[in-house]
Design a protein around this motif. Structure first.
Motif, PDB file in Angstrom:
ATOM      1  N   ILE A  78      15.114  31.480 -44.160  1.00  0.00           N
ATOM      2  CA  ILE A  78      16.129  30.716 -44.903  1.00  0.00           C
ATOM      3  C   ILE A  78      16.606  29.533 -44.073  1.00  0.00           C
ATOM      4  O   ILE A  78      16.720  28.416 -44.587  1.00  0.00           O
ATOM      5  CB  ILE A  78      17.301  31.635 -45.307  1.00  0.00           C
ATOM      6  N   ALA A  79      16.860  29.756 -42.791  1.00  0.00           N
ATOM      7  CA  ALA A  79      17.314  28.668 -41.920  1.00  0.00           C
ATOM      8  C   ALA A  79      16.266  27.573 -41.832  1.00  0.00           C
ATOM      9  O   ALA A  79      16.589  26.369 -41.883  1.00  0.00           O
ATOM     10  CB  ALA A  79      17.642  29.213 -40.534  1.00  0.00           C
ATOM     11  N   HIS A  81      13.987  26.818 -44.077  1.00  0.00           N
ATOM     12  CA  HIS A  81      13.973  26.139 -45.367  1.00  0.00           C
ATOM     13  C   HIS A  81      15.166  25.201 -45.514  1.00  0.00           C
ATOM     14  O   HIS A  81      15.017  24.058 -45.951  1.00  0.00           O
ATOM     15  CB  HIS A  81      13.964  27.163 -46.516  1.00  0.00           C
ATOM     16  N   GLU A  82      16.344  25.672 -45.138  1.00  0.00           N
ATOM     17  CA  GLU A  82      17.543  24.841 -45.223  1.00  0.00           C
ATOM     18  C   GLU A  82      17.419  23.616 -44.327  1.00  0.00           C
ATOM     19  O   GLU A  82      17.848  22.515 -44.701  1.00  0.00           O
ATOM     20  CB  GLU A  82      18.785  25.658 -44.875  1.00  0.00           C
ATOM     21  N   ALA A  83      16.823  23.769 -43.152  1.00  0.00           N
ATOM     22  CA  ALA A  83      16.638  22.641 -42.249  1.00  0.00           C
ATOM     23  C   ALA A  83      15.700  21.613 -42.849  1.00  0.00           C
ATOM     24  O   ALA A  83      15.945  20.397 -42.750  1.00  0.00           O
ATOM     25  CB  ALA A  83      16.105  23.127 -40.896  1.00  0.00           C
ATOM     26  N   ARG A  84      14.639  22.074 -43.501  1.00  0.00           N
ATOM     27  CA  ARG A  84      13.704  21.138 -44.175  1.00  0.00           C
ATOM     28  C   ARG A  84      14.399  20.406 -45.303  1.00  0.00           C
ATOM     29  O   ARG A  84      14.122  19.226 -45.545  1.00  0.00           O
ATOM     30  CB  ARG A  84      12.493  21.907 -44.721  1.00  0.00           C
ATOM     31  N   CYS A  85      15.282  21.083 -46.009  1.00  0.00           N
ATOM     32  CA  CYS A  85      15.965  20.462 -47.150  1.00  0.00           C
ATOM     33  C   CYS A  85      16.966  19.400 -46.681  1.00  0.00           C
ATOM     34  O   CYS A  85      17.240  18.457 -47.413  1.00  0.00           O
ATOM     35  CB  CYS A  85      16.682  21.531 -47.980  1.00  0.00           C
ATOM     36  N   ARG A  86      17.504  19.570 -45.487  1.00  0.00           N
ATOM     37  CA  ARG A  86      18.487  18.606 -44.963  1.00  0.00           C
ATOM     38  C   ARG A  86      17.801  17.352 -44.434  1.00  0.00           C
ATOM     39  O   ARG A  86      18.410  16.315 -44.366  1.00  0.00           O
ATOM     40  CB  ARG A  86      19.310  19.251 -43.846  1.00  0.00           C
ATOM     41  N   ASP A  87      16.548  17.483 -44.031  1.00  0.00           N
ATOM     42  CA  ASP A  87      15.845  16.332 -43.439  1.00  0.00           C
ATOM     43  C   ASP A  87      15.377  15.356 -44.488  1.00  0.00           C
ATOM     44  O   ASP A  87      15.231  15.478 -45.587  1.00  0.00           O
ATOM     45  CB  ASP A  87      14.633  16.809 -42.629  1.00  0.00           C
TER      46      ASP A  87
END
Length: 87
Positions: A78-79, A81-87
Motif C-alpha cells: 500500500i505504501a 502504491h501511495e508513493a507512486r500515486c503522489r509522484d
C-alpha cells in the motif's frame, strides 16, 4: 444399492412457487427439482468444508503465514502504491 431418504420441510409460498416454476421449465416434478438442487448444494458444501479443513490442517502443521507478516507485506504494498500515486 443406493439408499434414499424422504425429507419433509415447510416452505413459504414464494419459494414453493419458484420451485414449481423451475421444475415445470425442466419438465420435471417438484420432487425431482428439489432432489437435484439439494444434491448439488450438499456436494458444494462438502467440497467447501473439505477445503476449509485443508487450511486448518496446514495451520496445524505450522505451514501458515503469521498474520503480522501478511499485514506487514500488505502495508508495504500500500505504501509503495501511495508513493507512486503522489509522484
Amino acid at each position: 444399492m443406493s439408499k434414499s431418504a424422504v425429507i419433509t420441510t415447510r416452505l413459504d409460498g414464494e419459494t414453493a412457487d419458484l420451485i414449481d416454476q423451475a421444475a415445470a421449465r425442466h419438465g420435471q416434478s417438484r420432487s425431482w427439482f428439489v432432489s437435484r438442487v439439494l444434491a448439488q448444494a450438499a456436494k458444494r458444501e462438502a467440497e467447501f468444508l473439505a477445503y476449509i479443513q485443508e487450511g486448518i490442517d496446514e495451520l496445524d502443521r505450522g505451514e501458515g503465514i503469521p498474520h503480522e507478516v501478511v499485514m506487514a507485506e500488505l502495508d508495504a504494498m500500500i505504501a509503495k502504491h501511495e508513493a507512486r500515486c503522489r509522484d
